[in-house]
Design an enzyme around this catalytic site. Structure first.
Site, PDB file in Angstrom:
ATOM      1  N   HIS A 401       4.496  12.232   8.847  1.00 36.56           N
ATOM      2  CA  HIS A 401       5.460  11.162   8.620  1.00 36.56           C
ATOM      3  C   HIS A 401       6.125  10.706   9.919  1.00 36.56           C
ATOM      4  CE1 HIS A 401       7.659   8.476   6.221  1.00 36.56           C
ATOM      5  NE2 HIS A 401       7.878   9.236   5.172  1.00 36.56           N
ATOM      6  N   ASP A 405       4.080   5.932   7.944  1.00 39.28           N
ATOM      7  CA  ASP A 405       4.998   5.814   6.819  1.00 39.28           C
ATOM      8  C   ASP A 405       4.246   5.895   5.502  1.00 39.28           C
ATOM      9  OD1 ASP A 405       7.302   5.573   8.347  1.00 39.28           O
ATOM     10  OD2 ASP A 405       7.027   3.421   8.615  1.00 39.28           O
TER      11      ASP A 405
END
Length: 428
Positions: A401, A405
């Site tokens: 992450h 995204d």
């Protein structure tokens, strides 16, 4: 004349190896090319052959001994030959070396620029080669205990110090990252803790120890998140059966598995969403045009990831053959170091174990890894309102992450499902 065999470096990350088995005893004659012993690293097992004929004069390690790269394993030569004190650099491959005694020892008194200022109690005995390596790598010779005669520092001592320095740095960074993530999760400041001891995987086999270190490092250095999604596998299964029949009719014996078709689908999806076909190493993010696909392969006592290079250039048939050969080499222990390095994305399949969903751990420096679960029978409504049985394929995508995204990760899964549910796109 005598020579020595040293622990070879079988891969970029290998720093030590284990003597698995000796085939010869001291005093036995050996022929050039004859296996002398077997060694194993965290990923590979390999026979070490005699580069020349002679007598096995020395064995410098017992079975199950763990020795650093560059350490002498055996001495071969004529009977009665003198032993060899010097070893080859850990950065060089295993070979038989001629007997070359260390050059004269250089002390602080003999060094023209240091003698006048260094007190008698601060004398350093060091070989010229060891001094050059230490100066090039910025190693403080005062911090090294020499293993040579009169406590002299040899190049082996300097190389061990370099390995220890690198390992200490990695563990300190991992510990710091773990503390930082814990602090962010709790919303509270955490007082700095001392670096963790270099005991990760202690007591395990070399392969399990390497896996333990890699997994700990992966979780410490990345922000891992897993998305789950199912795909309708009916069309893909029918497509597989059709291709298998056509291949048999055409006289081909290609083993076309669902894993092969899923690998092809993943490759095409990665070309659409390149953010998942990326690596992050040493502060540099690289999105790759080429897809080097890792295929997680289970062994009796561990896991390795052979790599299908340029998978985006492979047809389904070629991909099937590459995956078969790569996994066979991995399971037999015959995989070369180059086969186990350089992947840009990995697939791991637990379908045969009956597992539906799981959270695969990233294979650094990759940005994503795809987990495939066991086929699940479900009932669904067809377009005409009737009930039909559907084979669902569970998919688990873990991604970093920090780099990607959730929207991009979801876009990859959407592209992947498209190729699974419309399988004829796989051959375009």
């Amino acid at each position: 004349m005598s020579g020595q065999i040293v622990m070879p470096k079988l891969g970029m990350t290998m720093t030590e190896g284990t003597i698995t088995e000796w085939y010869k005893d001291v005093g036995d004659p050996v022929e050039k090319g004859e296996p002398i012993l077997m060694i194993s690293s965290d990923k590979l097992t390999q026979d070490i052959e005699a580069p020349e004929s002679g007598i096995l004069l020395e064995k410098r390690g017992d079975t199950d001994s763990l020795l650093p790269v560059g350490e002498v394993l055996a001495v071969i030569g004529e009977e009665g030959a003198a032993p060899i004190p010097e070893v080859r650099s850990a950065k060089e491959p295993a070979a038989v070396m001629p007997a070359e005694p260390e050059h004269s020892v250089v002390s602080a008194e003999q060094a023209p620029k240091e003698t006048s200022t260094r007190p008698e109690s601060d004398r350093i005995f060091v070989t010229p080669l060891a001094r050059r390596i230490a100066e090039a790598e910025g190693v403080d010779l005062h911090s090294i205990e020499g293993s040579g005669g009169n406590g002299r520092i040899t190049k082996r001592d300097v190389e061990r110090a370099l390995v220890q320095r690198e390992a200490t740095g990695i563990l300190a960074e991992a510990e710091s990252a773990i503390q930082e993530r814990a602090s962010l999760a709790s919303g509270q400041a955490i007082a700095p803790q001392p670096a963790a001891e270099a005991g990760v995987g202690e007591g395990l086999s070399p392969m399990r120890k390497a896996i333990a270190k890699n997994m700990r490092r992966s979780l410490a250095e990345t922000a891992q998140l897993t998305l789950h999604r199912k795909a309708d596998g009916n069309a893909l299964i029918e497509f597989q059966q059709t291709l298998k029949r056509e291949l048999v009719n055409a006289g081909y014996d290609t083993k076309l598995t669902l894993t092969v078709l899923l690998a092809r689908a993943a490759v095409l999806a990665l070309q659409e969403v390149k953010s998942l076909n990326a690596t992050y190493r040493d502060g540099k993010l690289t999105e790759h045009d080429e897809v080097h696909l890792g295929i997680a392969t289970s062994l009796d006592h561990g896991l390795v990831v052979p790599v299908i290079r340029d998978a985006h250039q492979r047809t389904i048939g070629a991909l099937a053959e590459d995956i078969r050969e790569a996994t066979e080499q991995a399971r037999s222990g015959a995989a070369s170091p180059s086969l186990l390095a350089g992947s840009t994305f990995t697939i791991t399949n637990l379908g045969a174990s009956g597992v539906e969903y799981f959270t695969p751990i990233l294979n650094p420096p990759e940005t994503g890894i795809l987990g495939v679960g066991a086929l699940q029978d479900e009932l669904a409504l067809s377009e005409d309102g009737s009930v039909k049985q559907v084979k669902k394929i569970p998919l688990s995508l873990t991604f970093d992450h920090q780099i990607v995204d959730g929207a991009l990760a979801a876009a990859f899964l959407t592209a992947l499902v498209k190729y699974i549910e419309t399988p004829y796109l796989l051959v375009l």
